[in-house]
Design an enzyme around this catalytic site. Structure first.
Site, short mmCIF file in Angstrom:
data_model
loop_
_atom_site.label_atom_id
_atom_site.label_comp_id
_atom_site.label_asym_id
_atom_site.label_seq_id
_atom_site.Cartn_x
_atom_site.Cartn_y
_atom_site.Cartn_z
N ARG A 73 1.06 -1.14 0.00
CA ARG A 73 -0.02 0.42 0.05
C ARG A 73 0.55 1.07 0.13
NH1 ARG A 73 0.95 2.16 4.77
NH2 ARG A 73 1.39 1.21 6.39
N GLY A 74 0.38 2.53 -0.02
CA GLY A 74 0.81 3.65 0.13
C GLY A 74 0.98 4.07 1.34
N GLY A 75 2.46 4.94 1.73
CA GLY A 75 2.07 5.61 2.82
C GLY A 75 3.22 4.64 4.39
N GLN A 76 3.49 5.11 4.61
CA GLN A 76 4.95 5.23 6.22
C GLN A 76 4.07 3.25 6.98
OE1 GLN A 76 8.09 5.53 5.25
NE2 GLN A 76 7.99 7.14 4.18
N THR A 78 2.27 2.01 9.67
CA THR A 78 0.89 2.15 11.18
C THR A 78 0.52 0.61 11.94
OG1 THR A 78 -1.35 3.22 11.09
CG2 THR A 78 -0.58 1.38 9.13
N LEU A 161 -5.18 5.58 6.14
CA LEU A 161 -5.58 6.07 4.82
C LEU A 161 -4.34 5.50 4.11
CD1 LEU A 161 -7.94 7.52 3.18
CD2 LEU A 161 -5.73 7.15 2.02
N GLY A 162 -4.25 4.30 3.70
CA GLY A 162 -3.33 3.58 2.57
C GLY A 162 -4.53 3.17 1.34
N ALA A 175 -8.31 2.95 8.28
CA ALA A 175 -8.58 2.60 9.82
C ALA A 175 -8.46 3.82 10.64
CB ALA A 175 -7.23 2.06 10.00
N CYS A 191 2.08 7.06 10.47
CA CYS A 191 2.75 7.37 8.70
C CYS A 191 3.23 8.19 8.43
CB CYS A 191 1.45 8.24 9.23
SG CYS A 191 -0.52 7.32 8.68
#
Length: 227
Positions: A73-76, A78, A161-162, A175, A191
């Site tokens: 998924r995108g993002g860092q 979580t 969000l991702g 989430a 994130c």
């Protein structure tokens, strides 16, 4: 109503291991056909850190006994755990007639509307996907007043969000923190933002049942992702 609107097929899956759910989402997306109905999975995960595709190891501070699972998924990074409502929309964006920016906007709108049902004002922060609250007054105010050099000063993040899009089809999702043990968020830079405070509805004084919140979020997502 949802049949008329052709809403996603809703599945409440209960508590499921993250890696098992991740594999199932990828398999569903890889195998779906042009006429495969969209689905919306609502789950809760045992304690796990998930690292996005661009995740940097320095954002993992002291993960301890909680596993870290790489994700596409995108993002860092979580955290997922009991008391958090996780929604995974498996949506054909081309068939729905929207692009990824509009899709993200609709996910966030569904969370904002769910929070509003509990009297909590959630809002977006430019360039930082997810939903935030004003810690000083989460029930009455939006962004904190006055000049702010730190865009997260006075804010708490209540929903992360991702997403991933493959051949116009989405997986992963959003989430929403309801009634969690928030301590694991202190073991990471949530994130990718050092010092960002993470909150749940209980922190804000809202004694909400995660199952009830899950159904509210599912209803809002179903409306926003119907065609």
């Amino acid at each position: 109503m949802y049949d008329t609107l052709r809403a996603p097929r809703l599945q409440f899956l209960g508590r499921q291991p993250y890696d098992k759910t991740y594999d199932a989402m990828r398999r569903f997306t890889a195998e779906r056909q042009r006429d495969t109905p969209d689905e919306l999975w609502i789950v809760e995960h045992p304690a796990v850190f998930t690292q996005g595709i661009a995740g940097k190891p320095e954002h993992l501070l002291a993960t301890g006994d909680i596993p870290v699972v790489p994700s596409n998924r995108g993002g860092q990074v979580t955290f997922h755990g009991p008391g958090q409502v996780v929604a995974y929309p498996l949506i054909d964006l081309k068939r729905l007639g929207i692009y990824i920016k509009e899709y993200v906007f609709r996910l966030e709108a569904a969370v904002i509307q769910t929070l509003d049902a509990w009297g909590v004002i959630g809002f977006r922060v430019t360039g930082a996907p997810g939903i935030y609250v004003n810690l000083a007054d989460p029930l009455q105010a939006g962004l904190p007043a006055g000049p702010r050099q730190d865009p997260f000063d006075g804010l708490g993040k209540i929903a992360a969000l991702g997403v991933k899009v493959s051949n116009h089809c989405t997986y992963h999702g959003v989430a929403l923190n309801v009634a969690m043990n928030l301590e694991p968020f202190e073991r990471i830079n949530p994130c990718g933002y050092a010092g960002l405070r993470t909150v749940d509805l209980v922190t804000l004084g809202i004694r909400a049942n995660p199952e009830v919140v899950a159904r509210q979020l599912a209803e809002r997502l179903s409306v926003h992702l119907s065609r």
